[in-house]
Design a protein around this motif. Structure first.
Motif, PDB file in Angstrom:
ATOM      1  N   GLU A 122      38.537  53.289  31.699  1.00  0.00           N
ATOM      2  CA  GLU A 122      38.308  53.759  33.068  1.00  0.00           C
ATOM      3  C   GLU A 122      36.822  53.789  33.417  1.00  0.00           C
ATOM      4  O   GLU A 122      36.459  53.672  34.588  1.00  0.00           O
ATOM      5  N   SER A 123      35.969  53.906  32.402  1.00  0.00           N
ATOM      6  CA  SER A 123      34.521  53.938  32.656  1.00  0.00           C
ATOM      7  C   SER A 123      33.883  52.552  32.577  1.00  0.00           C
ATOM      8  O   SER A 123      32.667  52.438  32.606  1.00  0.00           O
ATOM      9  N   GLY A 124      34.689  51.527  32.471  1.00  0.00           N
ATOM     10  CA  GLY A 124      34.172  50.157  32.455  1.00  0.00           C
ATOM     11  C   GLY A 124      34.714  49.308  31.327  1.00  0.00           C
ATOM     12  O   GLY A 124      34.905  48.122  31.477  1.00  0.00           O
ATOM     13  N   GLY A 125      34.922  49.902  30.178  1.00  0.00           N
ATOM     14  CA  GLY A 125      35.564  49.205  29.068  1.00  0.00           C
ATOM     15  C   GLY A 125      34.774  48.059  28.456  1.00  0.00           C
ATOM     16  O   GLY A 125      35.374  47.106  27.947  1.00  0.00           O
ATOM     17  N   GLU A 126      33.460  48.151  28.475  1.00  0.00           N
ATOM     18  CA  GLU A 126      32.632  47.076  27.929  1.00  0.00           C
ATOM     19  C   GLU A 126      33.004  46.763  26.478  1.00  0.00           C
ATOM     20  O   GLU A 126      33.151  47.666  25.655  1.00  0.00           O
ATOM     21  N   GLY A 127      33.186  45.490  26.185  1.00  0.00           N
ATOM     22  CA  GLY A 127      33.466  45.049  24.828  1.00  0.00           C
ATOM     23  C   GLY A 127      34.933  44.946  24.473  1.00  0.00           C
ATOM     24  O   GLY A 127      35.282  44.460  23.397  1.00  0.00           O
ATOM     25  N   LEU A 128      35.804  45.398  25.361  1.00  0.00           N
ATOM     26  CA  LEU A 128      37.238  45.302  25.094  1.00  0.00           C
ATOM     27  C   LEU A 128      37.735  43.891  25.383  1.00  0.00           C
ATOM     28  O   LEU A 128      37.384  43.296  26.404  1.00  0.00           O
ATOM     29  N   SER A 129      38.573  43.377  24.495  1.00  0.00           N
ATOM     30  CA  SER A 129      39.168  42.064  24.722  1.00  0.00           C
ATOM     31  C   SER A 129      40.205  42.170  25.836  1.00  0.00           C
ATOM     32  O   SER A 129      40.727  43.273  26.108  1.00  0.00           O
ATOM     33  N   PRO A 130      40.533  41.055  26.492  1.00  0.00           N
ATOM     34  CA  PRO A 130      41.567  41.102  27.532  1.00  0.00           C
ATOM     35  C   PRO A 130      42.904  41.651  27.011  1.00  0.00           C
ATOM     36  O   PRO A 130      43.576  42.413  27.710  1.00  0.00           O
ATOM     37  N   ALA A 131      43.274  41.294  25.787  1.00  0.00           N
ATOM     38  CA  ALA A 131      44.532  41.798  25.218  1.00  0.00           C
ATOM     39  C   ALA A 131      44.459  43.309  25.004  1.00  0.00           C
ATOM     40  O   ALA A 131      45.437  44.034  25.245  1.00  0.00           O
ATOM     41  N   ALA A 132      43.313  43.794  24.569  1.00  0.00           N
ATOM     42  CA  ALA A 132      43.136  45.235  24.372  1.00  0.00           C
ATOM     43  C   ALA A 132      43.207  45.971  25.703  1.00  0.00           C
ATOM     44  O   ALA A 132      43.826  47.038  25.799  1.00  0.00           O
ATOM     45  N   VAL A 133      42.611  45.395  26.726  1.00  0.00           N
ATOM     46  CA  VAL A 133      42.653  46.012  28.068  1.00  0.00           C
ATOM     47  C   VAL A 133      44.093  46.172  28.525  1.00  0.00           C
ATOM     48  O   VAL A 133      44.494  47.234  29.017  1.00  0.00           O
ATOM     49  N   GLU A 134      44.890  45.136  28.367  1.00  0.00           N
ATOM     50  CA  GLU A 134      46.295  45.208  28.789  1.00  0.00           C
ATOM     51  C   GLU A 134      47.061  46.258  27.992  1.00  0.00           C
ATOM     52  O   GLU A 134      47.883  46.994  28.540  1.00  0.00           O
ATOM     53  N   ALA A 135      46.785  46.337  26.708  1.00  0.00           N
ATOM     54  CA  ALA A 135      47.452  47.349  25.878  1.00  0.00           C
ATOM     55  C   ALA A 135      47.046  48.756  26.304  1.00  0.00           C
ATOM     56  O   ALA A 135      47.890  49.656  26.363  1.00  0.00           O
ATOM     57  N   ILE A 136      45.782  48.951  26.623  1.00  0.00           N
ATOM     58  CA  ILE A 136      45.315  50.270  27.061  1.00  0.00           C
ATOM     59  C   ILE A 136      45.938  50.630  28.402  1.00  0.00           C
ATOM     60  O   ILE A 136      46.323  51.783  28.623  1.00  0.00           O
ATOM     61  N   ARG A 137      46.060  49.676  29.296  1.00  0.00           N
ATOM     62  CA  ARG A 137      46.727  49.947  30.578  1.00  0.00           C
ATOM     63  C   ARG A 137      48.170  50.376  30.361  1.00  0.00           C
ATOM     64  O   ARG A 137      48.657  51.308  31.005  1.00  0.00           O
ATOM     65  N   ALA A 138      48.865  49.702  29.449  1.00  0.00           N
ATOM     66  CA  ALA A 138      50.245  50.086  29.135  1.00  0.00           C
ATOM     67  C   ALA A 138      50.282  51.468  28.498  1.00  0.00           C
ATOM     68  O   ALA A 138      51.147  52.289  28.816  1.00  0.00           O
ATOM     69  N   LEU A 139      49.344  51.727  27.620  1.00  0.00           N
ATOM     70  CA  LEU A 139      49.242  53.033  26.977  1.00  0.00           C
ATOM     71  C   LEU A 139      49.004  54.120  28.016  1.00  0.00           C
ATOM     72  O   LEU A 139      49.643  55.173  27.994  1.00  0.00           O
TER      73      LEU A 139
END
Length: 79
Positions: free
Chosen positions: A54-71
């Protein structure tokens, strides 16, 4: 959340997503990564990684971003 702990969480979730056996199927990677986080991460770690995204997520892979959104969607009712 310290910078060191955040860096460690980012590294871990990126590794989990990258090593998922379902590469080539983004939905399956998201589901498997999210399931892994649900099973093995403490609630505070889950909240921290969601806040980091939510604060920008610098360094997260696209797959990780999607998993975090689902989480995040799964965690919302308990927040």
């Amino acid at each position: 959340m310290t910078k060191e702990s955040t860096t460690h969480l980012v590294k871990m979730i990126n590794q989990i997503a990258a090593n998922c056996p379902f590469q080539g199927d983004p939905a399956a990677v998201t589901e498997a990564t999210t399931n892994h986080i649900h099973k093995f991460w403490a609630h505070s770690m889950k909240e921290d990684i969601v806040a980091y995204l939510e604060s920008g997520g610098e360094g997260l892979s696209p797959a990780a971003v999607e998993a975090i959104r689902a989480l995040d969607a799964d965690l919302r009712p308990t927040r």
